[in-house]
Write an enzyme that holds these catalytic residues in place. Structure first.
Site, PDB file in Angstrom:
ATOM      1  N   LYS A 104       0.851  -1.200   0.000  1.00 48.58           N
ATOM      2  CA  LYS A 104       0.000   0.000   0.000  1.00 48.58           C
ATOM      3  C   LYS A 104       0.884   1.247   0.000  1.00 48.58           C
ATOM      4  CE  LYS A 104      -4.005   1.793   2.642  1.00 48.58           C
ATOM      5  NZ  LYS A 104      -4.878   1.525   3.815  1.00 48.58           N
ATOM      6  N   SER A 143      -9.705   1.342   2.735  1.00 46.81           N
ATOM      7  CA  SER A 143      -8.851   2.101   1.850  1.00 46.81           C
ATOM      8  C   SER A 143      -7.730   1.321   1.181  1.00 46.81           C
ATOM      9  CB  SER A 143      -8.244   3.257   2.640  1.00 46.81           C
ATOM     10  OG  SER A 143      -7.391   2.751   3.663  1.00 46.81           O
ATOM     11  N   SER A 147      -9.821  -0.983   7.014  1.00 46.10           N
ATOM     12  CA  SER A 147      -9.305  -0.801   5.651  1.00 46.10           C
ATOM     13  C   SER A 147      -8.649  -2.011   5.011  1.00 46.10           C
ATOM     14  CB  SER A 147      -8.325   0.363   5.602  1.00 46.10           C
ATOM     15  OG  SER A 147      -9.043   1.563   5.475  1.00 46.10           O
TER      16      SER A 147
HETATM   17  N1  GLN Z   1     -13.297   3.771   6.242  1.00 44.88           N
HETATM   18  C1  GLN Z   1     -12.403   4.062   7.326  1.00 44.88           C
HETATM   19  C2  GLN Z   1     -12.077   5.530   7.293  1.00 44.88           C
HETATM   20  O1  GLN Z   1     -12.358   6.118   6.305  1.00 44.88           O
HETATM   21  C3  GLN Z   1     -11.216   3.209   7.121  1.00 44.88           C
HETATM   22  C4  GLN Z   1      -9.919   3.807   7.414  1.00 44.88           C
HETATM   23  C5  GLN Z   1      -8.806   2.858   7.509  1.00 44.88           C
HETATM   24  O2  GLN Z   1      -8.959   1.778   8.073  1.00 44.88           O
HETATM   25  N2  GLN Z   1      -7.654   3.297   7.041  1.00 44.88           N
HETATM   26  O3  GLN Z   1     -11.595   6.097   8.215  1.00 44.88           O
END
Ligand code: GLN
Length: 470
Positions: free
Chosen positions: A60, A135, A159
């Site tokens: 990532k 994400s 995420s």
């Molecule tokens: N959907 C969560 C957010 O937007 C996920 C974030 C994450 O785990 N990086 O904060």
């Protein structure tokens, strides 16, 4: 596998070239450095032999690598070159793995669909009209489409698990403190954690053993022994007590997701587990609590992107205040700005107690729910997500609806416990459904064993999406 490192790496790079025009899961490939490292590995293979020898890994793009750039999916870091490697990158390289690509993400990991990337949206290989989740969408898709066998994602609130569920792969959020975040670009420091992604629990176990462990450069990483998770997969576990959280089966759960997850519960019963209802009474506060804490911490962490030290700087500022504000205005996308504003508000004088401090107290209640529940059961089971993958653009104009996509995930981050998502079936339209398992702090081995037992008895994890290498 007898293939050379060069062969394995070239194959991954070729698969990315062939499929990524459609999937858009990769921000950039590391052709040159990857090929060079693979050659070195073939000349001087590590001793003792490593299970990750020559294994191509996608990472990532919020995890720092000295090879290539680290963009965080943001304009503000579009040309940022990290001066150091993240701890997990060093560990992977020492184990003979080769980083072949940096993958797409929601900007600074804020989102649930990978549509918040400043560069492009990633597609779900099961249906390119749908999002892969986020994400860590890029890393998940790279594994789901069999471009690479392994990937790293990051979690702040779901995420890894949420996109793993949308794309039919296995993804783990380790215990807070299990894996060093040195070199992970911070989003919300009391929640962030790096985690492994693979087709099955075996691949995840293999990666986790390499990346887990104490690192003095991250003071939150814990000096807890790292077991050989892979060797433990087949150890007899005795009768597994599985609690399903009734709050995770209520309103908003898609009927097909429910059907598939209930069938998975039956399968566990058949495998000899005891499956019974438990309660996590403060579940209804999870999303509010998570979004207060993560935005507050993000507003502080993202203050460092000021045009002075990293990445983008505005072209012709009138003065230095203008330099900061124009740089940030041009560099950040709208979701990141929204979070910075919400978080700044929650931390501001007069509001701190009512919002941030209150959220921290609720967080303790949520954590205590889990500690109580784990007195009765070994693992907690739920759907990973309330619905299967949604269409691109479907939730883009409604941040609240997007936030609800992680409703079953954020509690594990707030409590700091490990959680995994494994493929457990499909909807009638052929979209994957994920099963979430959560365990007490540092009980990753138990999670992986439970996941592995299920995967020995089913083949959902082995099914390939229509857009797939080979
Ligand atoms: N959907 C969560 C957010 O937007 C996920 C974030 C994450 O785990 N990086 O904060």
């Amino acid at each position: 596998m007898s293939a050379t490192a060069v062969e394995r790496v070239s194959l991954a790079l070729r698969r990315i070239r062939e499929h990524d025009a459609m999937l858009k899961c990769v921000i950039h490939t590391l052709d040159e450095s990857a090929t060079q490292r693979a050659r070195l590995l073939d000349t001087a293979p590590p001793t003792p032999a490593s299970p990750l020898f020559g294994a191509p890994v996608a990472v990532k793009d919020n995890i720092c690598t000295t090879d290539g750039l680290t963009t965080c999916g943001s304009k503000i870091l579009a040309n940022f070159k990290s001066p150091y490697d993240a701890h997990v990158i060093e560990r992977l390289r020492d184990a003979g793995a080769v980083i072949v690509a940096k993958t797409n993400l929601d900007e600074f990991a804020m989102g649930s669909s990978t549509e918040n990337s400043a560069f492009f949206s990633t597609r779900n290989p099961w249906d390119p009209e749908r999002v892969p989740g986020g994400s860590s969408g890029g890393s998940i898709v790279a594994v789901a489409a069999r471009l690479v066998p392994y990937a790293l994602g990051s979690e702040t609130g779901g995420s890894i698990r949420q996109p793993a569920s949308f794309c039919g792969v296995t993804g783990l959020k380790p215990t807070y403190g299990r894996v060093s975040r040195f070199g992970l670009v911070a989003f919300a420091s009391s929640l962030d954690q790096i985690g492994p992604v693979a087709v099955d629990a075996r691949g995840v176990a293999r990666l986790l053993r390499i990346i887990a462990g104490r690192d003095p450069r991250d003071s939150t990483s814990v000096d807890e022994p790292v077991p050989d998770y892979e060797a433990m997969l087949d150890e007899p576990t005795g009768k597994l007590r599985i609690g399903y959280a009734k709050e995770y089966f209520g309103e908003g759960l898609h009927p097909e997701t429910r059907r598939v997850v209930e069938a998975a519960m039956e399968m566990y019963r058949k495998l000899g587990a005891e499956v019974f209802e438990i309660s996590l009474p403060h579940s209804a506060y999870t999303i509010a609590c998570y979004y207060l804490i993560c935005t507050a911490e993000a507003s502080s962490n993202l203050a460092r992107f000021d045009g002075v030290r990293y990445g983008h700087r505005t072209a012709e500022p009138a003065d230095y205040i203008d330099m900061y504000s124009a740089t940030r205005d041009e560099g950040f996308g709208s979701e990141v700005k929204r979070r910075i504003m919400l978080g700044t508000y929650a931390l501001s004088s007069g509001y701190y107690d009512a919002y941030y401090l209150k959220a921290l107290k609720v967080r303790t209640l949520i954590k205590n729910d889990f500690l109580e529940a784990f007195k009765k059961c070994d693992v907690i089971l739920s759907p990973t997500t309330p619905t299967p993958a949604f269409k691109l653009g479907e939730k883009s104009d409604n941040p609240l609806e997007m936030y609800l996509a992680d409703i079953y995930n954020c509690a594990a981050n707030l409590a700091g416990i490990p959680a995994i998502s494994i493929p457990c079936g499909f909807t009638d339209a052929g979209l994957p459904v994920g099963l979430q398992l959560m365990a007490p702090h540092f009980a990753e081995a138990r999670l992986l064993q439970a996941a592995h037992a299920y995967q020995q008895a089913t083949d959902f994890h082995a099914r390939r999406p229509p857009i797939c290498a080979e």
